[in-house]
Design a protein around this motif. Structure first.
Motif, short mmCIF file in Angstrom:
data_model
loop_
_atom_site.label_atom_id
_atom_site.label_comp_id
_atom_site.label_asym_id
_atom_site.label_seq_id
_atom_site.Cartn_x
_atom_site.Cartn_y
_atom_site.Cartn_z
N ARG A 189 48.09 1.11 22.09
CA ARG A 189 47.10 1.77 22.02
C ARG A 189 45.89 1.36 21.03
N SER A 190 46.33 0.78 19.97
CA SER A 190 45.53 0.26 18.83
C SER A 190 44.61 -0.72 19.20
N THR A 191 43.26 -0.47 19.07
CA THR A 191 42.31 -1.37 19.26
C THR A 191 41.79 -2.15 18.12
N ASP A 192 42.39 -2.02 16.93
CA ASP A 192 41.80 -2.80 15.94
C ASP A 192 42.94 -2.72 14.82
N ASP A 193 43.45 -3.82 14.78
CA ASP A 193 44.82 -4.09 13.67
C ASP A 193 44.54 -3.35 12.27
N ARG A 194 43.04 -3.72 12.03
CA ARG A 194 42.67 -2.93 10.61
C ARG A 194 42.69 -1.56 10.68
N ASP A 195 42.69 -0.91 11.55
CA ASP A 195 42.55 0.48 11.71
C ASP A 195 43.89 1.02 11.35
N GLY A 196 43.97 1.59 10.16
CA GLY A 196 45.13 2.46 9.55
C GLY A 196 45.53 3.48 10.41
N ASP A 197 44.67 4.21 11.17
CA ASP A 197 44.97 5.63 11.76
C ASP A 197 45.84 5.21 13.04
N ASN A 198 45.47 3.85 13.52
CA ASN A 198 46.13 3.52 14.87
C ASN A 198 47.29 2.66 14.80
N ALA A 199 47.71 2.25 13.52
CA ALA A 199 48.66 1.19 13.40
C ALA A 199 49.90 2.07 13.46
N PRO A 200 51.33 1.49 13.75
CA PRO A 200 52.28 2.04 13.60
C PRO A 200 52.85 2.62 12.39
N ASP A 201 53.24 3.56 11.88
CA ASP A 201 53.49 4.07 10.34
C ASP A 201 55.09 3.63 10.15
N ALA A 202 55.71 2.72 10.96
CA ALA A 202 56.72 2.14 10.40
C ALA A 202 57.15 0.67 11.27
N PRO A 203 57.79 -0.26 10.51
CA PRO A 203 57.89 -1.37 11.15
C PRO A 203 58.84 -1.41 12.41
N MET A 204 58.60 -2.53 13.18
CA MET A 204 59.52 -2.53 14.36
C MET A 204 61.08 -3.17 13.74
N PRO A 205 61.86 -2.57 14.86
CA PRO A 205 63.35 -2.80 14.11
C PRO A 205 63.64 -4.26 13.83
N GLY A 206 64.47 -4.46 12.79
CA GLY A 206 64.94 -5.84 12.22
C GLY A 206 66.38 -5.89 12.18
N LEU A 207 66.56 -6.97 11.51
CA LEU A 207 68.06 -7.25 10.95
C LEU A 207 68.59 -6.41 10.16
N ALA A 208 67.81 -5.97 9.15
CA ALA A 208 68.31 -4.82 8.45
C ALA A 208 69.02 -3.62 9.11
N ARG A 209 68.50 -3.36 10.26
CA ARG A 209 69.28 -2.04 10.98
C ARG A 209 70.30 -2.53 12.25
N LEU A 210 70.85 -3.71 12.00
CA LEU A 210 71.90 -4.25 12.85
C LEU A 210 73.11 -3.24 12.45
N ALA A 211 73.33 -2.99 11.36
CA ALA A 211 74.66 -2.14 11.02
C ALA A 211 74.35 -0.91 11.70
N GLU A 212 73.07 -0.22 11.73
CA GLU A 212 73.02 0.87 12.55
C GLU A 212 73.31 0.88 13.89
N MET A 213 72.90 -0.15 14.64
CA MET A 213 73.32 -0.42 16.14
C MET A 213 74.64 -0.72 16.33
N VAL A 214 75.16 -1.47 15.54
CA VAL A 214 76.78 -1.63 15.73
C VAL A 214 77.47 -0.39 15.42
N GLU A 215 77.11 0.39 14.66
CA GLU A 215 77.85 1.67 14.39
C GLU A 215 77.66 2.69 15.53
#
Length: 393
Positions: free
Chosen positions: A234-260
């Motif tokens: 839904r974000s129309t402007d990547d510079r718009d902090g109000d519309n940007a996601p408040d957390a990063p997308m999943p990455g390799l640091a969360r592999l342990a959670e997935m495995v568990e």
């Protein structure tokens, strides 16, 4: 019922050139030709007004206009006063029809011009012939350039429309991959855990409560990822902090959670990490995370209970992800035969993700006990190297 109406712009142009021809015709007597009378005005209208339909049948209109112009000249009226219609007709043919047809119409106009010179009293035939060659040729050239420009403009519009369609298709594919990866994995875990909770609800309440807890955590995580993805879309402007996601997308640091989480679903999964951990580009991390997620989802669906190893290897210029299961009581592994054949949406998503980031993915049997292996190699620097070269460094 279809009504044969001229385009408004052509109608206005025909009326304008008729008006100019009538005004110019007032100088006929001063030029040594017959003054305009009722017949002259009618012929001027017959020469110019058909131009309102010039784009409907340009060749036919050109012939009609030139015939009327010949009658106008033969009646003794000043040829220049009736020349606007033929000029516009030749230009229109050149802009809408093949070059051969345009040249023929240009020659026709030149012949009529020479005919008018022959009827003039003190005309210089050398000047008349020069004009008969230059004016039709110039009009033909302008028309050809206009036709090519219009063709180029149409081609550009078509290419832009095609690029827009491809962009929409790629975006739909990206959204479909994200939805598949988020929904399929979490729903597989929920399905397994709900079945376990139902099976041991009376005989083993603690296990049932643990399964329900896993369901709650998994559904909450799925909702969190869905909300994050929807906010990003839904974000129309990547510079718009109000519309940007408040957390990063999943990455390799969360592999342990997935495995568990998968281990809680009854699959004995082991996570191994070799090499020096380091931060990677978000797209590379998300690609590797989603591939592992899809592979483990297939384990839950097709090889429940099969021992599985998730291995993450950090190389100098690439990262390698391996998901391997050695055996399965159902005879199928990480990617069963019917899915490995290429019909599964998850497999298509894996390959598209790997291709997007310049990586390679291989899926196939592992060992001789019915196991399967998924291997993903992703470059982590602009200078990508082959897997075998990376392993030698």
């Amino acid at each position: 019922m279809y009504r044969f109406r001229p385009p408004h712009a052509d109608l206005l142009l025909a009326l304008a050139q008729t008006t100019v021809a009538v005004l110019l015709g007032q100088e006929s007597a001063a030029q040594g030709w017959s003054a305009l009378d009722l017949t002259g005005y009618l012929l001027i209208g017959l020469v110019n007004l058909p131009g309102a339909f010039r784009t409907r049948a340009p060749v036919t209109l050109c012939l009609v206009v030139h015939a009327a112009w010949v009658v106008f000249i033969t009646a003794g009226y000043w040829p220049v006063a009736g020349s606007f219609g033929p000029m516009l007709a030749v230009y229109t043919v050149a802009s809408l029809r093949p070059l051969r047809t345009a040249v023929a119409c240009s020659v026709l106009m030149g012949l009529v011009w020479v005919y008018a010179g022959l009827l003039a009293r003190d005309a210089s035939m050398a000047a008349v012939v020069a004009q008969a060659m230059v004016w039709p040729a110039a009009l033909c050239r302008f028309g050809v350039v206009a036709r090519r420009s219009a063709k180029l403009a149409r081609r550009l519009r078509e290419e832009q429309a095609e690029r827009a369609r491809r962009a929409v298709g790629e975006e739909r594919g990206r959204i479909a991959r994200e939805l598949h990866d988020v929904v399929a994995h979490h729903m597989s875990v929920i399905s397994v855990q709900s079945g376990l909770a139902q099976f041991v609800f009376e005989s083993d309440p603690p296990t049932a409560r643990a399964a329900l807890g896993t369901i709650a955590d998994t559904s909450a995580e799925a909702m969190e990822e869905m909300r994050r993805m929807l906010r990003l879309l839904r974000s129309t402007d990547d510079r718009d902090g109000d519309n940007a996601p408040d957390a990063p997308m999943p990455g390799l640091a969360r592999l342990a959670e997935m495995v568990e989480r998968v281990r809680a679903g009854g699959v004995p999964v082991e996570l191994r990490v070799t090499g020096t951990r380091r931060p990677l580009a978000p797209g590379v991390e998300l690609c590797a995370y989603r591939v592992v997620q899809e592979a483990l989802t297939n384990v839950l669906k097709h090889a429940p209970g099969a021992p599985t190893v998730v291995e993450l290897r950090y190389g100098p210029h690439q990262v390698t992800v391996l998901v391997v299961n050695e055996e399965s009581g159902t005879g199928e592994g990480v990617i069963p035969a019917k899915v490995a054949g290429g019909t599964g949406h998850g497999l298509i998503g894996m390959r598209e993700r790997a291709k997007l980031y310049g990586g390679t993915i291989s899926i196939g049997p592992h060992g001789g006990a019915g196991g399967y292996e998924v291997r993903l190699d992703l470059p982590t620097s602009p200078r990508a190297v082959r897997p075998e070269d990376d392993g030698k460094r």
